[in-house]
Design a protein around this motif. Structure first.
Motif, PDB file in Angstrom:
ATOM      1  N   ILE A 164      -7.772 -20.669  58.182  1.00 29.09           N
ATOM      2  CA  ILE A 164      -8.465 -19.450  57.772  1.00 29.09           C
ATOM      3  C   ILE A 164      -7.576 -18.577  56.891  1.00 29.09           C
ATOM      4  N   SER A 165      -6.305 -18.387  57.315  1.00 23.73           N
ATOM      5  CA  SER A 165      -5.408 -17.505  56.559  1.00 23.73           C
ATOM      6  C   SER A 165      -3.949 -17.912  56.764  1.00 23.73           C
ATOM      7  N   PRO A 166      -3.377 -18.667  55.825  1.00 24.66           N
ATOM      8  CA  PRO A 166      -1.966 -19.032  55.936  1.00 24.66           C
ATOM      9  C   PRO A 166      -1.050 -17.806  56.014  1.00 24.66           C
ATOM     10  N   LYS A 167      -1.389 -16.750  55.297  1.00 21.98           N
ATOM     11  CA  LYS A 167      -0.593 -15.528  55.326  1.00 21.98           C
ATOM     12  C   LYS A 167      -0.513 -14.992  56.752  1.00 21.98           C
ATOM     13  N   PHE A 168      -1.673 -14.865  57.394  1.00 22.11           N
ATOM     14  CA  PHE A 168      -1.727 -14.356  58.759  1.00 22.11           C
ATOM     15  C   PHE A 168      -0.968 -15.272  59.721  1.00 22.11           C
ATOM     16  N   ALA A 169      -1.148 -16.581  59.568  1.00 16.26           N
ATOM     17  CA  ALA A 169      -0.495 -17.541  60.465  1.00 16.26           C
ATOM     18  C   ALA A 169       1.024 -17.431  60.369  1.00 16.26           C
ATOM     19  N   HIS A 170       1.565 -17.366  59.151  1.00 16.44           N
ATOM     20  CA  HIS A 170       3.015 -17.228  58.997  1.00 16.44           C
ATOM     21  C   HIS A 170       3.500 -15.897  59.544  1.00 16.44           C
ATOM     22  N   CYS A 171       2.724 -14.863  59.346  1.00 12.71           N
ATOM     23  CA  CYS A 171       3.087 -13.540  59.847  1.00 12.71           C
ATOM     24  C   CYS A 171       3.159 -13.552  61.376  1.00 12.71           C
ATOM     25  N   VAL A 172       2.167 -14.160  62.028  1.00 12.79           N
ATOM     26  CA  VAL A 172       2.159 -14.254  63.490  1.00 12.79           C
ATOM     27  C   VAL A 172       3.392 -14.999  63.988  1.00 12.79           C
ATOM     28  N   VAL A 173       3.714 -16.120  63.360  1.00 13.06           N
ATOM     29  CA  VAL A 173       4.887 -16.885  63.783  1.00 13.06           C
ATOM     30  C   VAL A 173       6.161 -16.080  63.556  1.00 13.06           C
ATOM     31  N   GLY A 174       6.230 -15.348  62.459  1.00 16.87           N
ATOM     32  CA  GLY A 174       7.393 -14.489  62.216  1.00 16.87           C
ATOM     33  C   GLY A 174       7.579 -13.479  63.336  1.00 16.87           C
ATOM     34  N   TYR A 175       6.471 -12.877  63.789  1.00 17.16           N
ATOM     35  CA  TYR A 175       6.562 -11.909  64.883  1.00 17.16           C
ATOM     36  C   TYR A 175       6.887 -12.588  66.213  1.00 17.16           C
ATOM     37  N   LEU A 176       6.369 -13.789  66.441  1.00 18.04           N
ATOM     38  CA  LEU A 176       6.740 -14.537  67.650  1.00 18.04           C
ATOM     39  C   LEU A 176       8.234 -14.844  67.659  1.00 18.04           C
ATOM     40  N   GLU A 177       8.762 -15.194  66.495  1.00 19.10           N
ATOM     41  CA  GLU A 177      10.198 -15.468  66.386  1.00 19.10           C
ATOM     42  C   GLU A 177      11.011 -14.201  66.660  1.00 19.10           C
ATOM     43  N   GLU A 178      10.509 -13.056  66.206  1.00 18.73           N
ATOM     44  CA  GLU A 178      11.204 -11.794  66.495  1.00 18.73           C
ATOM     45  C   GLU A 178      11.263 -11.539  67.994  1.00 18.73           C
ATOM     46  N   GLU A 179      10.175 -11.843  68.687  1.00 20.82           N
ATOM     47  CA  GLU A 179      10.172 -11.689  70.149  1.00 20.82           C
ATOM     48  C   GLU A 179      11.146 -12.658  70.797  1.00 20.82           C
ATOM     49  N   ALA A 180      11.245 -13.863  70.260  1.00 20.59           N
ATOM     50  CA  ALA A 180      12.198 -14.839  70.791  1.00 20.59           C
ATOM     51  C   ALA A 180      13.627 -14.339  70.612  1.00 20.59           C
ATOM     52  N   ILE A 181      13.915 -13.750  69.467  1.00 16.91           N
ATOM     53  CA  ILE A 181      15.254 -13.204  69.224  1.00 16.91           C
ATOM     54  C   ILE A 181      15.563 -12.120  70.248  1.00 16.91           C
ATOM     55  N   HIS A 182      14.597 -11.258  70.493  1.00 19.94           N
ATOM     56  CA  HIS A 182      14.784 -10.201  71.497  1.00 19.94           C
ATOM     57  C   HIS A 182      15.042 -10.815  72.880  1.00 19.94           C
ATOM     58  N   SER A 183      14.264 -11.833  73.241  1.00 19.96           N
ATOM     59  CA  SER A 183      14.437 -12.481  74.544  1.00 19.96           C
ATOM     60  C   SER A 183      15.816 -13.114  74.671  1.00 19.96           C
ATOM     61  N   ASP A 199      12.754 -15.269  59.375  1.00 19.16           N
ATOM     62  CA  ASP A 199      12.870 -14.917  57.959  1.00 19.16           C
ATOM     63  C   ASP A 199      12.034 -15.827  57.072  1.00 19.16           C
ATOM     64  N   VAL A 200      12.068 -17.122  57.356  1.00 23.43           N
ATOM     65  CA  VAL A 200      11.308 -18.077  56.552  1.00 23.43           C
ATOM     66  C   VAL A 200       9.807 -17.815  56.678  1.00 23.43           C
ATOM     67  N   ASN A 201       9.337 -17.534  57.890  1.00 21.49           N
ATOM     68  CA  ASN A 201       7.904 -17.301  58.064  1.00 21.49           C
ATOM     69  C   ASN A 201       7.456 -15.988  57.434  1.00 21.49           C
ATOM     70  N   HIS A 202       8.263 -14.952  57.516  1.00 19.59           N
ATOM     71  CA  HIS A 202       7.890 -13.707  56.843  1.00 19.59           C
ATOM     72  C   HIS A 202       7.922 -13.897  55.324  1.00 19.59           C
ATOM     73  N   PHE A 203       8.869 -14.667  54.823  1.00 22.91           N
ATOM     74  CA  PHE A 203       8.904 -14.980  53.387  1.00 22.91           C
ATOM     75  C   PHE A 203       7.630 -15.726  52.990  1.00 22.91           C
ATOM     76  N   ALA A 204       7.246 -16.723  53.789  1.00 24.44           N
ATOM     77  CA  ALA A 204       6.041 -17.501  53.481  1.00 24.44           C
ATOM     78  C   ALA A 204       4.801 -16.605  53.501  1.00 24.44           C
ATOM     79  N   SER A 205       4.743 -15.700  54.462  1.00 24.49           N
ATOM     80  CA  SER A 205       3.616 -14.769  54.525  1.00 24.49           C
ATOM     81  C   SER A 205       3.569 -13.892  53.271  1.00 24.49           C
ATOM     82  N   ASP A 206       4.731 -13.423  52.834  1.00 21.67           N
ATOM     83  CA  ASP A 206       4.793 -12.602  51.626  1.00 21.67           C
ATOM     84  C   ASP A 206       4.333 -13.375  50.395  1.00 21.67           C
ATOM     85  N   ILE A 207       4.736 -14.637  50.301  1.00 24.56           N
ATOM     86  CA  ILE A 207       4.328 -15.473  49.162  1.00 24.56           C
ATOM     87  C   ILE A 207       2.809 -15.614  49.143  1.00 24.56           C
TER      88      ILE A 207
END
Length: 125
Positions: free
Chosen positions: A31-50, A100-108
């Motif tokens: 449906i939306s590659p931008k949204f999907a990459h953005c979600v994964v980027g935020y999941l990765e941020e939560e993993a970093i916090h954990s 970083d890679v997923n947020h970059f992909a979302s931006d692209i």
């Protein structure tokens, strides 16, 4: 897996959750590659916090800093004598790279371009 030794039902739960996530992510990406990459980027941020909280628990002595499993030493190419803390450090750094890679992909995708035409620059993290 080597450190915590999960039971069969814990493994089954992880397997089921991964199945649900995979199918949801696949549909979301269609449906939306931008949204999907953005979600994964935020999941990765939560993993970093954990992982950061996990490191604090090791440093405070609440979790024993046991020797790293051989599989982790081999996979991450850690020096002999590495500990659980060393493994968590490299895993957290890997999660940061994925973020970083997923947020970059979302931006692209947001810019209306595709990754095939606009890959991350060399040295990008």
């Amino acid at each position: 897996m080597e450190v915590s030794k999960p039971r069969w039902y814990e493994r089954a739960l992880v397997f089921a959750v991964q199945g649900v996530f995979f199918n949801s992510y696949f549909l979301g990406y269609m449906i939306s590659p931008k949204f999907a990459h953005c979600v994964v980027g935020y999941l990765e941020e939560e993993a970093i916090h954990s992982y950061t909280e996990f490191l604090k628990e090791i440093d405070n002595g609440n979790i024993e800093n046991v020797p790293a499993p051989a599989i982790a030493i081999d996979y991450w190419r850690l020096p002999p004598g590495s500990t659980l803390r060393d493994v968590v450090m490299v895993v957290r750094a890997d999660e940061a790279h994925h973020r970083d890679v997923n947020h970059f992909a979302s931006d692209i995708h947001y810019q209306g371009r595709v990754l095939k035409v606009a890959p991350a620059p060399i040295g990008y993290h």
